[in-house]
Design a protein around this motif. Structure first.
Motif, short mmCIF file in Angstrom:
data_model
loop_
_atom_site.label_atom_id
_atom_site.label_comp_id
_atom_site.label_asym_id
_atom_site.label_seq_id
_atom_site.Cartn_x
_atom_site.Cartn_y
_atom_site.Cartn_z
N GLU A 76 32.97 60.06 -16.52
CA GLU A 76 33.55 58.92 -15.81
C GLU A 76 33.13 57.60 -16.47
O GLU A 76 33.95 56.70 -16.68
CB GLU A 76 33.10 58.93 -14.35
CG GLU A 76 33.70 57.82 -13.51
CD GLU A 76 33.16 57.83 -12.08
OE1 GLU A 76 33.09 56.73 -11.50
OE2 GLU A 76 32.81 58.91 -11.56
N LEU A 77 31.85 57.49 -16.84
CA LEU A 77 31.35 56.26 -17.47
C LEU A 77 31.94 56.04 -18.86
O LEU A 77 32.32 54.93 -19.21
CB LEU A 77 29.82 56.29 -17.55
CG LEU A 77 29.08 56.12 -16.22
CD1 LEU A 77 27.60 56.46 -16.38
CD2 LEU A 77 29.26 54.71 -15.70
N LYS A 78 32.03 57.11 -19.65
CA LYS A 78 32.51 56.93 -21.02
C LYS A 78 34.01 56.62 -21.07
O LYS A 78 34.49 56.04 -22.03
CB LYS A 78 32.15 58.12 -21.92
CG LYS A 78 33.09 59.27 -21.89
CD LYS A 78 32.73 60.27 -22.97
CE LYS A 78 33.80 61.31 -23.06
NZ LYS A 78 33.56 62.31 -24.05
N ASN A 79 34.73 56.97 -20.02
CA ASN A 79 36.16 56.68 -19.96
C ASN A 79 36.48 55.53 -19.00
O ASN A 79 37.63 55.33 -18.64
CB ASN A 79 36.93 57.94 -19.56
CG ASN A 79 36.85 59.01 -20.63
OD1 ASN A 79 37.18 58.76 -21.78
ND2 ASN A 79 36.38 60.19 -20.27
N GLY A 80 35.44 54.78 -18.62
CA GLY A 80 35.61 53.69 -17.66
C GLY A 80 36.28 52.48 -18.29
O GLY A 80 36.57 52.44 -19.49
N SER A 81 36.51 51.46 -17.47
CA SER A 81 37.20 50.25 -17.94
C SER A 81 36.31 49.39 -18.84
O SER A 81 36.82 48.67 -19.68
CB SER A 81 37.69 49.43 -16.75
OG SER A 81 36.60 49.09 -15.91
N LEU A 82 34.99 49.48 -18.68
CA LEU A 82 34.08 48.71 -19.53
C LEU A 82 33.53 49.61 -20.65
O LEU A 82 33.33 50.80 -20.45
CB LEU A 82 32.89 48.19 -18.71
CG LEU A 82 33.16 47.05 -17.74
CD1 LEU A 82 31.90 46.73 -16.95
CD2 LEU A 82 33.66 45.81 -18.45
N PRO A 83 33.25 49.03 -21.82
CA PRO A 83 32.60 49.80 -22.89
C PRO A 83 31.23 50.28 -22.40
O PRO A 83 30.64 49.69 -21.49
CB PRO A 83 32.45 48.79 -24.03
CG PRO A 83 33.37 47.68 -23.72
CD PRO A 83 33.52 47.65 -22.23
N LEU A 84 30.72 51.32 -23.02
CA LEU A 84 29.46 51.94 -22.61
C LEU A 84 28.48 51.98 -23.77
O LEU A 84 28.84 52.34 -24.89
CB LEU A 84 29.75 53.37 -22.12
CG LEU A 84 28.56 54.27 -21.78
CD1 LEU A 84 27.80 53.74 -20.57
CD2 LEU A 84 29.04 55.69 -21.52
N MET A 85 27.24 51.59 -23.50
CA MET A 85 26.15 51.73 -24.46
C MET A 85 25.18 52.74 -23.85
O MET A 85 24.79 52.59 -22.71
CB MET A 85 25.43 50.39 -24.65
CG MET A 85 24.39 50.43 -25.75
SD MET A 85 22.76 49.85 -25.22
CE MET A 85 22.11 51.23 -24.34
N VAL A 86 24.87 53.79 -24.60
CA VAL A 86 23.97 54.84 -24.10
C VAL A 86 22.70 54.87 -24.93
O VAL A 86 22.76 55.03 -26.15
CB VAL A 86 24.63 56.24 -24.15
CG1 VAL A 86 23.72 57.27 -23.52
CG2 VAL A 86 25.99 56.23 -23.48
N ASP A 87 21.57 54.73 -24.25
CA ASP A 87 20.26 54.83 -24.88
C ASP A 87 19.74 56.25 -24.62
O ASP A 87 19.44 56.60 -23.48
CB ASP A 87 19.31 53.78 -24.27
CG ASP A 87 17.88 53.90 -24.75
OD1 ASP A 87 17.64 54.50 -25.81
OD2 ASP A 87 16.98 53.37 -24.05
#
Length: 105
Positions: free
Chosen positions: A12-23
């Motif tokens: 859900e997060l990776k396909n959300g409306s905002l870009p995603l940065m994952v640490d």
């Protein structure tokens, strides 16, 4: 604001409306702990522009394996569900801010 990334919310997060940065990190990783306050500061600075997530590789090894995470900390920048950039290792706030700005274009 930082979001805890799990197998349940990652798609859900990776396909959300905002870009995603994952640490990608682990509790036993010294360099991960060293950059954690920097990531936290940047999460506040970029709130509303992108989602900043933390993914514990021990709790979510399926995600780490899917993205070929072999060293931590590794930071992935995901836009429209696809990895746009990757950064491996500890670094400075200035270098990460540069990556964030380039990613957001």
């Amino acid at each position: 604001m930082e979001v805890k990334i799990t197998s349940e919310n990652f798609e859900e997060l990776k396909n959300g409306s905002l870009p995603l940065m994952v640490d990608f990190w682990a509790t036993w990783c010294g360099p991960c702990r060293a950059i954690a306050p920097i990531i936290e500061e940047l999460a506040k600075e970029y709130d509303g522009k992108l989602v900043v997530g933390k993914c514990d590789v021990e709790e979510n090894d399926d995600i780490a394996m899917e993205y070929g995470i072999r060293n931590i900390p590794t930071i992935l920048f995901i836009k429209n569900g696809e990895v746009a950039d990757r950064f491996v290792g500890a670094t400075t706030k200035a270098a990460l801010k540069e990556k964030f700005d380039a990613f957001l274009g």
